[in-house]
Design a protein around this motif. Structure first.
Motif, PDB file in Angstrom:
ATOM      1  N   THR A 139       0.839  -1.222   0.000  1.00  0.00           N
ATOM      2  CA  THR A 139       0.000   0.000   0.000  1.00  0.00           C
ATOM      3  C   THR A 139       0.862   1.256   0.000  1.00  0.00           C
ATOM      4  O   THR A 139       0.518   2.245  -0.659  1.00  0.00           O
ATOM      5  N   ALA A 157      -7.083   6.111   4.559  1.00  0.00           N
ATOM      6  CA  ALA A 157      -7.871   5.622   3.420  1.00  0.00           C
ATOM      7  C   ALA A 157      -8.991   6.599   3.064  1.00  0.00           C
ATOM      8  O   ALA A 157      -9.294   6.806   1.885  1.00  0.00           O
ATOM      9  N   SER A 161     -11.183   1.137  -6.465  1.00  0.00           N
ATOM     10  CA  SER A 161     -10.117   0.581  -5.608  1.00  0.00           C
ATOM     11  C   SER A 161      -9.983   1.389  -4.322  1.00  0.00           C
ATOM     12  O   SER A 161      -9.758   0.812  -3.244  1.00  0.00           O
ATOM     13  N   TRP A 170     -12.785   0.363  -2.056  1.00  0.00           N
ATOM     14  CA  TRP A 170     -12.511  -0.953  -1.465  1.00  0.00           C
ATOM     15  C   TRP A 170     -11.419  -0.862  -0.398  1.00  0.00           C
ATOM     16  O   TRP A 170     -11.447  -1.587   0.598  1.00  0.00           O
ATOM     17  N   LEU A 171     -10.451   0.030  -0.587  1.00  0.00           N
ATOM     18  CA  LEU A 171      -9.416   0.215   0.438  1.00  0.00           C
ATOM     19  C   LEU A 171     -10.046   0.695   1.738  1.00  0.00           C
ATOM     20  O   LEU A 171      -9.751   0.165   2.824  1.00  0.00           O
ATOM     21  N   GLY A 182      -9.367  -6.602   0.469  1.00  0.00           N
ATOM     22  CA  GLY A 182      -8.132  -5.880   0.185  1.00  0.00           C
ATOM     23  C   GLY A 182      -7.447  -6.380  -1.079  1.00  0.00           C
ATOM     24  O   GLY A 182      -6.977  -5.583  -1.897  1.00  0.00           O
ATOM     25  N   TRP A 184      -8.920  -3.653  -3.396  1.00  0.00           N
ATOM     26  CA  TRP A 184      -7.906  -2.596  -3.386  1.00  0.00           C
ATOM     27  C   TRP A 184      -6.782  -2.884  -4.374  1.00  0.00           C
ATOM     28  O   TRP A 184      -6.601  -2.171  -5.365  1.00  0.00           O
TER      29      TRP A 184
END
Length: 421
Positions: free
Chosen positions: A62, A125, A152, A155-156, A190, A194
């Motif tokens: 990340t 996030a 994304s 979703w993160l 994740g 993500w």
């Protein structure tokens, strides 16, 4: 990279701290693997493995991806990053939150410090999502790449909120469902939400740029978006309300169809490319795609087998094969340009200046690629054979990869302009 709109690039403070921290955390991750190889032969819910996985996911994957995303958002959206200050603040909250969370995972010290770490990551996030929404302005001007970036980021945020709830649940149990079942939903949100959707969106812009390729089959990306999200949403809803069952293989197949549509789009660009020579760093990307497909195909073995070797191999393929390989390659396709842009943009055409590829050691990237393959094969063999000594040897090779990567990254970050230029 010549097509990148360099005038819209964000300031280095919004990008470089992520690359520096990510490189250091990659080294930390590999050292942790050396000192805890037995974690890869046991149940996946152990303190040391929880630490290793979260260092890999937050500190390594990340961290680097957020740095790259802040750099690439203006390229993809063709306008300035909405807030560089917000991007910098995300680095502070993510770094502090990641440190608090992972250090407390090591001995599974549940409590307010762990919860505070999770809360800081949720703040990171949320701010990143806000920055993405304001920069993409997707509701005014749609593109499939923007849609992947927005999805994304959503979703993160979803993933880290569930992670925070799991941290709270360890101290103050409130989930009616099993903690381990929710953990499966958290981890796959994740991975498929993500990482997969961010990499799909960014690669569909960058790979054609690097290969000088052109595809008219944008509809493949639309189908990729639909199937990747459909499979993930069905998995989460079914898993939460009914429980993770054999139906997970159906949802994995749906996500795999989405992955295949994405890879077909990249292949069409590869087939129609002008740059015929495939660079070493692009081979990292091809290996990463292979690791992703194999990991999904491995799911029946993960579900039906006893023990944890296939689960460990599945996670290794995802984190050390797919995500790590694509980062190792893409770092030296983006970071040199960022550094070059800072030092030489205004001198280009006036005096002799080095090229971006002159700012790092290509020789080290060759050894990085070779040792990466050896590290992955030895480490994976150790997991399959359940031999701690082989896993440790593989982890030592991973340390070598991390050292080479760090030397090259910090050679770039510490680059000084030659005043004679």
């Amino acid at each position: 990279m010549a097509q990148i709109s360099i005038g819209k690039a964000p300031g280095n403070r919004a990008v470089l701290p992520f690359y520096a921290t990510g490189a250091v955390m990659f080294f930390v991750l590999c050292v942790l693997m050396v000192f805890s190889p037995e974690s890869f032969t046991r149940h996946y819910f152990t303190p040391h493995l929880l630490t290793i996985v979260h260092v890999a996911a937050l500190g390594w994957g990340t961290m680097i991806i957020l740095g790259a995303a802040h750099q690439l958002l203006p390229v993809i959206c063709e306008q300035d990053l909405y807030s560089e200050k917000m991007a910098s603040f995300v680095w502070y909250t993510l770094t502090l939150g990641m440190i608090l969370l992972t250090t407390n995972f090591w001995n599974l010290t549940v409590g307010w410090v762990m919860i505070a770490g999770g809360s800081l990551i949720v703040i990171s996030a949320a701010l990143y999502l806000f920055n993405v929404l304001k920069t993409t302005r997707i509701f005014n001007k749609y593109s499939i790449q923007k849609l992947f970036l927005v999805s994304s980021a959503i979703w993160l945020l979803f993933t880290v909120i569930v992670g925070l709830l799991l941290a709270i649940n360890l101290k103050f149990p409130f989930f009616k469902q099993s903690h381990l079942e929710i953990l499966k939903l958290h981890s796959h949100a994740g991975i498929a939400g993500w990482f997969l959707q961010l990499i799909t969106g960014v690669s569909s812009k960058l790979v054609p740029m690097f290969l000088l390729g052109k595809s008219k089959k944008d509809y493949l990306l639309n189908w990729a978006f639909i199937f990747q999200n459909l499979g993930l949403i069905l998995f989460l809803v079914d898993g939460y309300f009914i429980g993770v069952s054999v139906r997970v293989l159906i949802y994995a197949a749906i996500v795999l169809i989405g992955v295949v549509f994405w890879l077909l789009y990249l292949y069409d660009n590869f087939k129609n490319r002008l740059r015929k020579r495939v660079e070493l760093l692009m081979k990292h990307a091809f290996l990463s795609f292979l690791a992703l497909v194999i990991s999904i195909l491995l799911l029946p073995a993960v579900y039906f087998s006893s023990g944890y070797r296939w689960t460990m191999l599945y996670g290794t393929l995802l984190f050390m094969g797919w995500i790590t390989s694509i980062i190792l390659g893409k770092t030296f396709k983006t970071l040199p340009f960022i550094i070059w842009n800072d030092h030489y943009k205004n001198l280009s055409g006036k005096v002799k200046v080095p090229l971006p590829k002159d700012l790092y050691s290509e020789k080290l990237t060759v050894w990085q690629f070779r040792i990466f393959i050896a590290a992955f094969l030895v480490f994976a063999s150790g997991i399959i054979l359940q031999q701690v000594i082989i896993i440790r040897i593989g982890a030592i090779l991973w340390v070598a990869v991390a050292v080479l990567y760090n030397v090259n990254v910090f050679k770039l970050l510490l680059h000084k302009r030659n005043n004679k230029s």
